[in-house]
Scaffold this active site. Sequence first.
Site, PDB file in Angstrom:
ATOM      1  N   HIS A 168       0.748  -1.161   0.213  1.00 14.53           N
ATOM      2  CA  HIS A 168       0.022   0.123   0.119  1.00 14.53           C
ATOM      3  C   HIS A 168       0.828   1.336  -0.005  1.00 14.53           C
ATOM      4  CE1 HIS A 168      -1.988   3.253   2.501  1.00 14.53           C
ATOM      5  NE2 HIS A 168      -2.914   3.011   1.768  1.00 14.53           N
TER       6      HIS A 168
ATOM      7  N   HIS B 165       2.079  11.247  -1.112  1.00 13.31           N
ATOM      8  CA  HIS B 165       1.408  10.770  -0.248  1.00 13.31           C
ATOM      9  C   HIS B 165       1.410  11.702   0.980  1.00 13.31           C
ATOM     10  CE1 HIS B 165      -0.046   7.653   3.149  1.00 13.31           C
ATOM     11  NE2 HIS B 165      -1.233   8.077   2.566  1.00 13.31           N
TER      12      HIS B 165
END
Length: 321
Positions: free
Chosen positions: A42, A119
Amino acid sequence: MRHKCMMHEHFIKGYKFEDWMSKLPEQLWDIPLYNLAIPGSHDTMSYCLDINSPIDKSGPKILKLADKIFPCFVRPQIYKWSTTQEKNIVEQLDAGIRYFDLRISHKDHDTSSNLYFSHGLYTLLSVKEVLTFIAQWLENHQKEVVILACSHFQGMTEDLHKHLISLLKNIFNAKLCLNSDTVTLWNMWKLGHQVIVSYDNPIAEQHCELWPVISYWWADSMDPKDVVQYMINLQKNGRPGTFFVAGLNLTENWKFILTHLRKSMKTLTLKAYPFLMSWVRKQTPGSDRACLNIIAGDFIGLYDMVPEIISLNTKLLMSIT
């Protein structure tokens, strides 16, 4: 039966995983990849976030304002909570990861066509650099297949999408698996295909080398019990007929972060993994309603996550022999 048990032991104890697909028993070569158990990471590229980069577009305005006033406090918090992997892309490949969550972005006010991953912050490495690393690795592991899930596309114009798709085609070329191909190991080996690209944008429909978005089961919770219960509820409805991901990743919120300044995403994940992996060990790959396919998590080196997921394929082998 003894061979199958030995295979499970190899997966768990000291087995090397850089070529695990090529080492699967022959009975699994004609099983669609979306019926195998495949380990994934992930937010794959969060291991190389640039603490000095701008905050990406997903960040709330109040966070960006706080960053301007208190950067020495805000930046380290964003960095440690946005970092979900420690192994670099080649180390993840060597560890056996075959599904990669690639969140691609174009920086604000950047006049070039350079693309990065993001991110919370942007990465130090560019998309072109990372795709090249993957292609070079595949040259030395010609029976391994990777799934690249390209998504988010913050700040991406139509021209930048065209640029990215051109990069994918030029770098992987004949290794790209067409979205009409039969995706078994045996068929992909015959065709010389090693790369499945899932592209979460309608432009993918114009390119036979791009696959549609892969469903990602995301619980959006910090509690591992909630994550498992979410998966169980979805399993009751039945798995998709193609690739899908069960995401073991936890999700924090800013209220939690501000009241737990000494913690990080890693400390949260470390605490959760024993419970999450106990659930994973009970799972089975295959085509039945409750079966799983790709299982993705954070900090993929923890708690034998990768070997435990790969070893689930022994259950599939036992069911077909």
